[in-house]
Design a protein around this motif. Structure first.
Motif, PDB file in Angstrom:
ATOM      1  N   TRP A  28       0.829  -1.202   0.000  1.00  0.00           N
ATOM      2  CA  TRP A  28       0.000   0.000   0.000  1.00  0.00           C
ATOM      3  C   TRP A  28       0.865   1.255   0.000  1.00  0.00           C
ATOM      4  CZ3 TRP A  28      -0.877   4.337   2.907  1.00  0.00           C
ATOM      5  CH2 TRP A  28      -2.040   5.044   2.601  1.00  0.00           C
ATOM      6  N   PHE A  29       1.912   1.260   0.814  1.00  0.00           N
ATOM      7  CA  PHE A  29       2.791   2.429   0.868  1.00  0.00           C
ATOM      8  C   PHE A  29       3.506   2.636  -0.454  1.00  0.00           C
ATOM      9  CE2 PHE A  29       6.852   4.500   1.779  1.00  0.00           C
ATOM     10  CZ  PHE A  29       6.387   5.674   2.340  1.00  0.00           C
ATOM     11  N   ARG A  30       3.906   1.559  -1.081  1.00  0.00           N
ATOM     12  CA  ARG A  30       4.598   1.660  -2.363  1.00  0.00           C
ATOM     13  C   ARG A  30       3.689   2.217  -3.447  1.00  0.00           C
ATOM     14  NH1 ARG A  30       8.554  -3.040  -4.149  1.00  0.00           N
ATOM     15  NH2 ARG A  30      10.121  -1.595  -4.883  1.00  0.00           N
ATOM     16  N   HIS A  32       1.066   4.350  -2.803  1.00  0.00           N
ATOM     17  CA  HIS A  32       0.543   5.670  -2.443  1.00  0.00           C
ATOM     18  C   HIS A  32       1.578   6.592  -1.811  1.00  0.00           C
ATOM     19  CE1 HIS A  32      -2.970   2.946  -2.486  1.00  0.00           C
ATOM     20  NE2 HIS A  32      -3.555   3.984  -3.051  1.00  0.00           N
ATOM     21  N   TRP A  33       2.841   6.397  -2.072  1.00  0.00           N
ATOM     22  CA  TRP A  33       3.853   7.210  -1.413  1.00  0.00           C
ATOM     23  C   TRP A  33       3.791   8.667  -1.854  1.00  0.00           C
ATOM     24  CZ3 TRP A  33       7.770   9.861  -3.841  1.00  0.00           C
ATOM     25  CH2 TRP A  33       8.021   9.534  -5.175  1.00  0.00           C
ATOM     26  N   ARG A  34       3.420   8.936  -3.090  1.00  0.00           N
ATOM     27  CA  ARG A  34       3.331  10.323  -3.545  1.00  0.00           C
ATOM     28  C   ARG A  34       2.196  11.062  -2.826  1.00  0.00           C
ATOM     29  NH1 ARG A  34       4.373   7.858  -8.810  1.00  0.00           N
ATOM     30  NH2 ARG A  34       6.479   8.411  -9.410  1.00  0.00           N
ATOM     31  N   LEU A  35       1.069  10.402  -2.680  1.00  0.00           N
ATOM     32  CA  LEU A  35      -0.058  11.018  -1.987  1.00  0.00           C
ATOM     33  C   LEU A  35       0.271  11.283  -0.524  1.00  0.00           C
ATOM     34  CD1 LEU A  35      -3.000  11.895  -2.319  1.00  0.00           C
ATOM     35  CD2 LEU A  35      -3.659   9.597  -1.619  1.00  0.00           C
ATOM     36  N   LEU A  36       0.925  10.341   0.132  1.00  0.00           N
ATOM     37  CA  LEU A  36       1.328  10.551   1.528  1.00  0.00           C
ATOM     38  C   LEU A  36       2.337  11.692   1.649  1.00  0.00           C
ATOM     39  CD1 LEU A  36       1.652   6.890   2.794  1.00  0.00           C
ATOM     40  CD2 LEU A  36      -0.026   8.576   3.460  1.00  0.00           C
ATOM     41  N   THR A  37       3.265  11.773   0.708  1.00  0.00           N
ATOM     42  CA  THR A  37       4.235  12.859   0.724  1.00  0.00           C
ATOM     43  C   THR A  37       3.545  14.202   0.546  1.00  0.00           C
ATOM     44  OG1 THR A  37       5.875  11.364  -0.220  1.00  0.00           O
ATOM     45  CG2 THR A  37       6.359  13.706  -0.325  1.00  0.00           C
ATOM     46  N   PHE A  39       0.468  14.978   1.435  1.00  0.00           N
ATOM     47  CA  PHE A  39      -0.213  15.318   2.684  1.00  0.00           C
ATOM     48  C   PHE A  39       0.765  15.772   3.765  1.00  0.00           C
ATOM     49  CE2 PHE A  39      -3.886  12.678   1.175  1.00  0.00           C
ATOM     50  CZ  PHE A  39      -4.734  13.757   1.032  1.00  0.00           C
ATOM     51  N   VAL A  40       1.948  15.189   3.818  1.00  0.00           N
ATOM     52  CA  VAL A  40       2.956  15.628   4.783  1.00  0.00           C
ATOM     53  C   VAL A  40       3.410  17.054   4.458  1.00  0.00           C
ATOM     54  CG1 VAL A  40       5.338  15.213   5.552  1.00  0.00           C
ATOM     55  CG2 VAL A  40       3.726  13.319   5.400  1.00  0.00           C
TER      56      VAL A  40
END
Length: 163
Positions: A28-30, A32-37, A39-40
């Protein structure tokens, strides 16, 4: 189903080994890492604008919040809430008299709409207007990160279409 070399192009839906292998390749992280970045980055932009500006604003009853001319914005918002604002008769907005107003009251009307929602909870017009001005800078600053993130993606997509 076609086979390329030894492996299949896509795993069979009924094949539990192929489904497990496909699930383990990207977590999941692999995915959606761009979306999480994003949001951070949005959270960091909000906190930076909030932490460094809120103390100054709250100590002075939000007088220093709201952009280039905070006192004018606060006065116009309170006049809009009171129903006494007339953009045609504002000499301070069109200085020298008859000059073109480059800062229209759209922002003030937007903040007055938010402040009028806040006044439903029993907060005075001036406090609601000041609070809407104070919170607008961190919120709009954080939301600016979204188009800044999307601009290069749109540029890459348009370049791919030309090729």
């Amino acid at each position: 189903m076609r086979k390329f070399a030894i492996k299949k192009a896509t795993p069979d839906k009924g094949d539990p080994e192929g489904a497990a292998k496909a699930a383990s390749e990207g977590g999941w992280f692999r995915e959606h890492w761009r979306l999480l970045t994003l949001f951070v980055i949005i959270l960091a932009a909000f906190l930076i604008r909030f932490v460094f500006a809120y103390g100054i604003s709250a100590d002075d009853n939000y007088a220093l919040s709201g952009g280039a001319s905070a006192t004018t914005n606060l006065r116009v918002i309170t006049e809009i809430l009171a129903g006494t604002f007339d953009p045609a008769s504002q000499a301070s907005l069109n200085y020298p008299l008859g000059a073109v107003n480059v800062h229209g009251p759209v922002f003030d009307y937007l903040m007055a709409g938010i402040a009028s929602i806040i006044t439903v909870f029993g907060i005075s017009d001036v406090t609601a207007a000041a609070g809407a001005l104070a919170w607008s800078a961190p919120i709009f600053g954080a939301l600016t990160c979204v188009p800044v993130y999307l601009l290069p993606k749109i540029g890459r997509a348009s370049c791919r279409e030309r090729v």
